[in-house]
Write a protein that holds these residues in place. Structure first.
Motif, PDB file in Angstrom:
ATOM      1  N   VAL A 111     -18.784  22.900 -63.394  1.00  0.00           N
ATOM      2  CA  VAL A 111     -19.103  21.621 -64.038  1.00  0.00           C
ATOM      3  C   VAL A 111     -19.061  20.473 -63.022  1.00  0.00           C
ATOM      4  CG1 VAL A 111     -18.298  19.922 -65.739  1.00  0.00           C
ATOM      5  CG2 VAL A 111     -18.347  22.347 -66.334  1.00  0.00           C
ATOM      6  N   GLN A 112     -18.030  20.481 -62.172  1.00  0.00           N
ATOM      7  CA  GLN A 112     -17.879  19.414 -61.169  1.00  0.00           C
ATOM      8  C   GLN A 112     -18.991  19.467 -60.132  1.00  0.00           C
ATOM      9  OE1 GLN A 112     -13.904  20.208 -59.726  1.00  0.00           O
ATOM     10  NE2 GLN A 112     -13.003  18.674 -61.073  1.00  0.00           N
ATOM     11  N   SER A 162     -20.906  20.330 -70.413  1.00  0.00           N
ATOM     12  CA  SER A 162     -19.744  20.024 -71.262  1.00  0.00           C
ATOM     13  C   SER A 162     -19.792  20.804 -72.569  1.00  0.00           C
ATOM     14  CB  SER A 162     -19.699  18.517 -71.577  1.00  0.00           C
ATOM     15  OG  SER A 162     -19.554  17.773 -70.402  1.00  0.00           O
ATOM     16  N   THR A 163     -20.993  20.916 -73.160  1.00  0.00           N
ATOM     17  CA  THR A 163     -21.158  21.689 -74.401  1.00  0.00           C
ATOM     18  C   THR A 163     -20.859  23.163 -74.164  1.00  0.00           C
ATOM     19  OG1 THR A 163     -22.895  20.145 -75.090  1.00  0.00           O
ATOM     20  CG2 THR A 163     -22.756  22.233 -76.278  1.00  0.00           C
ATOM     21  N   ASP A 213     -24.870  16.983 -67.510  1.00  0.00           N
ATOM     22  CA  ASP A 213     -23.456  16.844 -67.893  1.00  0.00           C
ATOM     23  C   ASP A 213     -23.225  17.262 -69.346  1.00  0.00           C
ATOM     24  OD1 ASP A 213     -22.569  16.030 -65.442  1.00  0.00           O
ATOM     25  OD2 ASP A 213     -22.636  13.883 -65.872  1.00  0.00           O
ATOM     26  N   ILE A 214     -24.139  16.875 -70.242  1.00  0.00           N
ATOM     27  CA  ILE A 214     -24.008  17.226 -71.664  1.00  0.00           C
ATOM     28  C   ILE A 214     -24.109  18.736 -71.850  1.00  0.00           C
ATOM     29  CG2 ILE A 214     -25.161  17.091 -73.914  1.00  0.00           C
ATOM     30  CD1 ILE A 214     -25.931  14.162 -73.124  1.00  0.00           C
ATOM     31  N   LYS A 233     -18.978  24.382 -71.819  1.00  0.00           N
ATOM     32  CA  LYS A 233     -17.541  24.509 -71.553  1.00  0.00           C
ATOM     33  C   LYS A 233     -16.740  24.550 -72.862  1.00  0.00           C
ATOM     34  CE  LYS A 233     -13.737  22.244 -69.126  1.00  0.00           C
ATOM     35  NZ  LYS A 233     -13.303  21.037 -68.431  1.00  0.00           N
ATOM     36  N   LYS A 234     -17.100  23.664 -73.813  1.00  0.00           N
ATOM     37  CA  LYS A 234     -16.395  23.619 -75.102  1.00  0.00           C
ATOM     38  C   LYS A 234     -16.583  24.914 -75.876  1.00  0.00           C
ATOM     39  CE  LYS A 234     -16.458  18.594 -75.811  1.00  0.00           C
ATOM     40  NZ  LYS A 234     -17.093  17.486 -76.568  1.00  0.00           N
TER      41      LYS A 234
END
Length: 258
Positions: free
Chosen positions: A190-191, A250-251, A246-247, A253-254
């Motif tokens: 992600v980073q 992040s999605t 990023d979205i 990852k969740k």
């Protein structure tokens, strides 16, 4: 009828969406106020830039530039991940290798990005430089994520693996150790992708080679001719692109964490 608490509201998707729109509106309002206060054609306001932005959405070269920027990012990430994966496993399992690689990783993480870009532009062909620059920025973060994840696997799990099949057994590594380190690896991914996108655009701007398609190249070309409305318009494309990435991450990852 049950009253909605503040906690319930903050977890409501529509409420979050409305707050997001308010935040975006504030950004454009502040931008508009600053442009009026400065009153300089080199800093155009949203009322000038937004029509140019929509005009560029109808131009094929815009999407071609975005495609090549993303293509280089994917290629750089793939190379970085494969190499970081191999060395990350070795560094995570063998302390000696981790100590040897630590100075290299530290140098890559601390060297100024702009300086690294300028050095590689001189030494390499522009296209190769763009890929290698992003690789060198991504690699240390991915390596640290994988190595740290393996090092921080619970000691009881490591003891059980030593007794059962051996800590360095491929089955132990791929079926137990790596799944246990997955949160670290996912965070590293992600980073790196978000950062890699920003570095890729900066590298394209600094390279400024008109023969290479890319979003950063379009920004540089517009800047050279003082078309600041286009510079801002292409920058909005870049912001949207980074936001979408990023979205998505992040999605993902969740969902994986859940």
């Amino acid at each position: 009828m049950k009253k909605q608490t503040l906690h319930d509201l903050t977890n409501n998707k529509w409420y979050k969406f409305i707050l997001l729109l308010v935040g975006i509106s504030l950004v454009f309002l502040i931008w508009y106020i600053i442009s009026i206060a400065i009153s300089n054609p080199l800093f155009p306001g949203p009322q000038v830039v937004i029509p140019v932005f929509f005009k560029k959405t109808l131009v094929l070269s815009t999407y071609e530039a975005i495609f090549y920027t993303l293509l280089r990012l994917i290629l750089s990430f793939s190379i970085s991940f494969v190499i970081a994966f191999i060395f990350g496993i070795l560094g995570g399992l063998f302390k000696t290798i981790n100590l040897i690689l630590k100075p290299i990783v530290t140098v890559l993480r601390t060297i100024p990005t702009a300086a690294l870009i300028l050095i590689l532009i001189v030494l390499l062909k522009p296209t190769n430089a763009l890929i290698i620059i992003v690789f060198l920025i991504m690699f240390p973060i991915l390596y640290d994520a994988i190595a740290t994840g393996l090092i921080n696997v619970d000691e009881n799990i490591k003891k059980a693996l030593r007794i059962d099949s051996g800590l360095h057994n491929p089955k132990a590594i791929f079926k137990v150790m790596l799944p246990c380190s997955f949160p670290y690896i996912l965070l590293g991914i992600v980073q790196t992708i978000g950062l890699g996108m920003k570095v890729s655009l900066m590298a394209e701007i600094l390279v400024g080679n008109n023969s290479i398609p890319g979003l950063g190249i379009l920004i540089k070309m517009s800047y050279q001719y003082a078309y600041m409305d286009e510079v801002f318009a292409y920058s909005i494309f870049a912001i949207i692109l980074i936001g979408i990435i990023d979205i998505i991450l992040s999605t993902a990852k969740k969902k994986i964490n859940n």
